[in-house]
Design an enzyme around this catalytic site. Structure first.
Site, short mmCIF file in Angstrom:
data_model
loop_
_atom_site.label_atom_id
_atom_site.label_comp_id
_atom_site.label_asym_id
_atom_site.label_seq_id
_atom_site.Cartn_x
_atom_site.Cartn_y
_atom_site.Cartn_z
N GLU A 164 0.83 -1.23 0.17
CA GLU A 164 -0.14 -0.32 -0.01
C GLU A 164 0.65 1.32 -0.01
O GLU A 164 2.11 0.94 0.23
CB GLU A 164 -1.19 0.54 1.41
CG GLU A 164 0.11 -0.08 2.64
CD GLU A 164 1.29 0.89 3.31
OE1 GLU A 164 0.47 2.32 2.88
OE2 GLU A 164 1.91 -0.09 3.45
N GLY A 306 7.02 0.08 3.71
CA GLY A 306 5.24 -0.12 2.77
C GLY A 306 5.69 -0.32 1.35
O GLY A 306 6.70 -1.02 1.06
N GLU A 307 4.81 0.38 0.53
CA GLU A 307 4.74 -0.20 -1.52
C GLU A 307 4.92 -1.45 -1.46
O GLU A 307 4.79 -2.37 -2.36
CB GLU A 307 6.22 0.33 -1.95
CG GLU A 307 6.43 1.73 -1.22
CD GLU A 307 8.10 2.38 -1.58
OE1 GLU A 307 8.40 1.57 -2.36
OE2 GLU A 307 7.78 3.49 -1.59
N GLY A 308 4.80 -2.93 -0.68
CA GLY A 308 4.58 -4.02 -0.18
C GLY A 308 5.98 -4.56 -0.49
O GLY A 308 6.81 -5.38 -1.17
N THR A 309 7.50 -3.69 -0.38
CA THR A 309 8.85 -3.74 -0.08
C THR A 309 8.85 -5.53 0.64
O THR A 309 9.62 -6.10 0.03
CB THR A 309 9.40 -2.75 0.18
OG1 THR A 309 8.69 -2.79 1.69
CG2 THR A 309 9.38 -2.00 -0.55
#
Length: 344
Positions: A164, A306-309
């Site tokens: 996200e 975050g960011e799906g990392t």
């Protein structure tokens, strides 16, 4: 209290109630092949369990990860006006543009690991309402956003990583987890993008005020989602549900993504059995919510981006596990002697 209209959320409840279970025959096929591979039994540790998990939820005796996708859901939150983030809300849009330009951390990880990437813009110009004074969304909007998130499973993907982007959304995740698992705001609130102590105090106060405002409705997890949640969290919850029906295993990212899974877990603990939790973030509430759901993270790298990392990095391990299982030779194929029978 029950939802105000009932109908949109009834569709979601029905989807959760009709989720398919694991494929036991596929798991057994994996175990039988694993016993023949050129290695001591159990020597690949958790990788062996990951292959079994893939087989169970893909319903394939030889699971594979050929078309993995990282899906990033981006949303904005009205509660940011309360001073709960070190960054202004326009950064959400700016980061979505950065994803499109290939300049974010997640772009580099996906490039390195050969993962697909798709970003979902969830009405960024229309933040959810301020949860300290009113519900974040009405029921139709919340259910519709869950349905929109289900579109992430289209395209023939065989592994879905959810992440996200949303300034202020660790406040939202803290409020959701506080509502679902109890405790106080202090138990769940962390620094997010780097709040100082006065900022943390505001963030704790916001979470406590929000829970008081919505206290009469928090016995229903879907009401928790619509009243305290955000569009990106609703969309991630929808993606998890759709993935289950599509036989697509899911890797969940950090605290915010896990709060979406926690909503489903509160409705039915088995509804997230097809999910692995990619990492435990440095956000303190993440450790707590994983423990509350009895979930073991794959990685602990001190990340909180975050960011799906974290999910993407874990997907590299999942893909490696599947490739090892499919590609290794058996003892017979390799002409390698098996261990002597130690029984008498």
């Amino acid at each position: 209290m029950r939802p105000e209209s009932g109908l949109p959320f009834d569709d979601i409840r029905n989807l959760i109630a009709t989720m398919p279970g694991p494929d036991g025959a596929a798991v057994e096929a994996v175990r039988l092949r694993d016993a023949l591979l050129t290695k001591p039994p159990g020597s690949l540790g958790r990788l062996e369990r990951i292959v079994e998990w893939l087989a169970a939820w893909q319903a394939k005796p030889q699971p594979s990860v050929d078309r993995p996708l990282v899906a990033i859901f981006a949303g904005n939150h009205g509660v940011v006006a309360r001073g709960v983030s070190a960054f202004p809300p326009e950064v959400t849009r700016q980061m979505v543009d950065n994803f499109a330009a290939g300049g974010a951390a997640i772009n580099q990880i996906c490039l390195t690991l050969d993962l697909g990437l798709k970003v979902f813009d969830l009405a960024l110009d229309h933040p959810t309402a301020d949860i300290t004074i009113e519900p974040a969304m009405d029921e139709v909007t919340c259910a519709g956003t869950m349905a929109f998130g289900m579109e992430a499973t289209a395209g023939g993907h065989d592994l879905l990583c959810i992440g996200e982007m949303g300034i202020g959304n660790t406040t939202i995740a803290a409020a959701i987890c506080n509502a679902l698992f109890g405790g106080t705001a202090d138990d769940w609130v962390g620094p997010g993008t780097g709040l100082d102590e006065p900022g943390l105090a505001r963030k704790r106060a916001v979470v406590a005020t929000a829970l008081t405002c919505h206290a009469d409705w928090l016995g229903d997890p879907l009401e928790v989602l619509r009243r305290l949640g955000g569009r990106e969290i609703a969309a991630m919850a929808g993606a998890i549900v759709a993935a289950r029906h599509g036989r697509i295993p899911v890797v969940v990212d950090g605290f915010v993504a896990t709060s979406a899974a926690a909503i489903l877990h509160a409705l039915d603990a088995s509804s997230v059995d097809h999910c692995l939790f990619g990492h435990v973030s440095a956000e303190p509430g993440h450790t707590r919510v994983l423990a509350a759901m009895d979930k073991e993270p794959m990685l602990d790298l001190g990340m909180r981006l975050g960011e799906g990392t974290g999910a993407a990095l874990a997907a590299g391990i999942v893909r490696s596990a599947a490739t090892v299982h499919r590609g290794m030779a058996t003892f017979d194929q390799a002409g390698v002697s098996e261990a002597d029978d130690q029984s008498e």
